[in-house]
Write a protein that holds these residues in place. Structure first.
Motif, short mmCIF file in Angstrom:
data_model
loop_
_atom_site.label_atom_id
_atom_site.label_comp_id
_atom_site.label_asym_id
_atom_site.label_seq_id
_atom_site.Cartn_x
_atom_site.Cartn_y
_atom_site.Cartn_z
N GLY A 23 0.51 -0.98 0.01
CA GLY A 23 0.11 -0.03 0.03
C GLY A 23 0.53 0.95 -0.05
O GLY A 23 0.62 2.63 -0.25
N CYS A 25 1.91 2.18 -2.34
CA CYS A 25 2.24 3.46 -4.08
C CYS A 25 1.21 4.46 -3.82
O CYS A 25 0.75 5.28 -4.23
CB CYS A 25 2.07 2.74 -4.90
SG CYS A 25 1.05 0.99 -4.65
N TYR A 104 0.90 2.28 -11.93
CA TYR A 104 2.06 1.49 -11.17
C TYR A 104 2.10 -0.04 -11.06
O TYR A 104 1.36 -0.61 -10.82
CB TYR A 104 1.98 2.33 -10.10
CG TYR A 104 2.67 2.52 -9.28
CD1 TYR A 104 3.95 3.43 -8.78
CD2 TYR A 104 3.36 1.40 -8.12
CE1 TYR A 104 4.79 3.86 -8.18
CE2 TYR A 104 4.55 1.71 -7.62
CZ TYR A 104 5.03 2.49 -7.56
OH TYR A 104 6.07 2.45 -6.73
N CYS A 124 8.76 1.07 -5.84
CA CYS A 124 8.17 0.29 -5.71
C CYS A 124 8.76 -0.95 -4.75
O CYS A 124 10.50 -1.31 -5.45
CB CYS A 124 7.29 -0.39 -6.66
SG CYS A 124 6.53 -1.73 -6.53
N ALA A 126 8.46 -4.73 -4.35
CA ALA A 126 8.58 -5.31 -4.76
C ALA A 126 9.91 -5.37 -6.03
O ALA A 126 10.77 -6.09 -6.28
CB ALA A 126 7.33 -6.40 -5.45
S1 SF4 Z 1 4.79 -3.78 -3.78
FE1 SF4 Z 1 4.57 -1.76 -4.90
S2 SF4 Z 1 2.80 -2.26 -6.25
FE2 SF4 Z 1 2.11 -3.10 -4.87
S3 SF4 Z 1 1.16 -1.58 -2.70
FE3 SF4 Z 1 3.52 -1.62 -3.10
S4 SF4 Z 1 4.37 -0.62 -3.86
FE4 SF4 Z 1 2.16 -0.77 -4.62
#
Ligand code: SF4
Length: 441
Positions: A23, A25, A104, A124, A126
């Motif tokens: 969460g 982003c 995104y 991000c 990941a």
């Molecule tokens: S892993 Fe990346 S795309 Fe997924 S919620 Fe977290 S920041 Fe957003």
């Protein structure tokens, strides 16, 4: 994807992403929506959202745009704090969400020569950890996004103010720098020094012809030179003097630019920005904490970035996270050109090169800070540092200011960069090159 489209997409294949549902982003950005998207969302039945009596959208005071509103905790109004999921997505699926939310962490640009560049955004979690499905398995999404975005502005870039290489030439040059960064037989410091020297060489008018109408020999000659001279580059770095006070101060100042959180600052009056300017001054002087200007940063009170970098023993095998990031930006040219900051290729390259010691200095501070968690490993520290520095990379207006460009040029120039790179040559680190194999394209 049909053959023609396949050839038009440009991306580095060694990038991965599957959403971890953190969460983050949904709090990092102001999320723009079109009028059509707003109307579509307001026509839905979303549990807990009374669209008739309440609005969840806000106009942008500086442009005709509309944004999703945020809660007090800075997260998007639609993000469920209990399960970290989007309320719209949960009830109606992904496709009804605004394009910005669906896009995104893809970053996709259409270029004037018909090419479509794609990279993941490394802020991000990941992506920075290279966790999830390979980008090569996500071409369907790329194709769909490219259709939605194809009517927007077309990107373009030039080599520098004086040298206007074609996009084809720029891509061949960028591909050569990518090859340098991915070279597994040279240390990161040697590669960065070589790349910076090459940029310096081509920046003079007398040598600019080398970056116009380049052919395949450009890459092969460049790589042969690296192979033959890599140990010499290391000797030059080790013989360079320790960074002096001015170099330390400028490094710290530019570092504060790489860890900016612009979204909380843009639009504030000069007076309201004053407390932050004071915090930045204390970091430049070497006494402040990065956490005071960016809550995602570690508490670095009492740590001097370049000193901490020199003392760090981050093993070189985690440098592949850094070179992957650089390769992703080089394959896509997402470090220069319009419509972003409109940096020239040369400026974008210097921006990318200085980012490497800055990111490793932050990783070193994460690992040696007082709040270091037991679960923190060198790999996670490097990935977290990339998340922090990539957030502003080629996005923050800080990097388009004239004095910042001048400082970055000076820092990556032949008189200063070897001193900065000394920190990457700690004798306690293994000096063997990266063990992990990195795909070439
Ligand atoms: S892993 Fe990346 S795309 Fe997924 S919620 Fe977290 S920041 Fe957003």
């Amino acid at each position: 994807m049909n053959k023609k489209n396949e050839q038009n997409f440009l991306f580095h294949t060694d990038q991965s992403w599957t959403c971890l549902g953190c969460g983050e982003c949904c709090g990092m950005w102001d999320i723009p929506v079109t009028k059509k998207e707003k109307e579509r969302i307001e026509s839905l039945d979303v549990p807990g959202f009374d669209f008739e009596n309440e609005t969840f959208f806000t106009p942008d005071p500086k442009s005709p745009g509309i944004f999703l509103i945020k809660k007090k905790n800075g997260k998007c109004a639609f993000l469920d704090d209990d399960d970290g999921l989007c309320a719209i997505h949960k009830k109606h699926g992904e496709n009804v969400k605004a394009l910005a939310c669906r896009l995104y962490p893809f970053h996709l640009l259409h270029w004037k020569d018909g090419k479509i560049s794609v990279s993941f955004r490394f802020d991000c979690k990941a992506v920075s950890r290279n966790s999830g499905r390979s980008i090569t398995q996500q071409t369907r999404q790329m194709r769909n996004f490219s259709k939605e975005l194809e009517r927007g502005l077309k990107s373009n870039a030039k080599y520098n103010k004086k040298t206007k290489s074609s996009l084809r030439d720029l891509r061949m040059i960028a591909d050569t720098y990518k090859e340098i960064m991915l070279d597994e037989n040279s240390s990161l410091a040697a590669k960065l020094h070589y790349a910076a020297s090459l940029l310096e060489f081509h920046s003079s008018r007398a040598n600019s012809s080398f970056v116009v109408n380049v052919d395949n020999t450009f890459k092969s000659d460049t790589m042969t030179y690296l192979k033959e001279n890599s140990p010499l580059f290391e000797i030059t770095i080790l013989a360079a003097p320790q960074p002096d006070k001015l170099q330390n101060a400028v490094f710290n100042y530019i570092l504060t630019g790489y860890v900016r959180v612009d979204e909380t600052e843009v639009g504030k009056s000069v007076l309201k920005r004053f407390p932050r300017a004071k915090l930045i001054l204390s970091i430049i002087a070497g006494g402040g904490s990065l956490a005071s200007i960016n809550p995602k940063c570690p508490d670095t009170s009492g740590q001097y970035p370049l000193e901490t970098l020199s003392a760090s023993t981050i093993p070189p095998e985690w440098e592949h996270l850094m070179t992957r990031h650089a390769a992703a930006h080089l394959a896509s040219l997402h470090m220069c050109g319009s419509p972003g900051l409109n940096l020239s290729f040369e400026e974008g390259m210097r921006h990318l090169l200085l980012m490497q010691p800055i990111t490793l200095a932050i990783a070193a501070m994460i690992l040696s800070g007082p709040q270091k968690q037991d679960s923190m490993t060198p790999e996670l520290a490097v990935a977290d540092a990339i998340r922090i520095t990539d957030h502003t990379f080629y996005r923050s207006p800080f990097f388009s200011m004239k004095h910042v460009k001048t400082m970055i040029k000076w820092m990556t120039g032949p008189n200063v960069f070897p001193s900065i790179l000394r920190g990457l040559m700690n004798p306690n680190k293994q000096t063997t090159p990266n063990k992990k194999k990195t795909p070439r394209n």
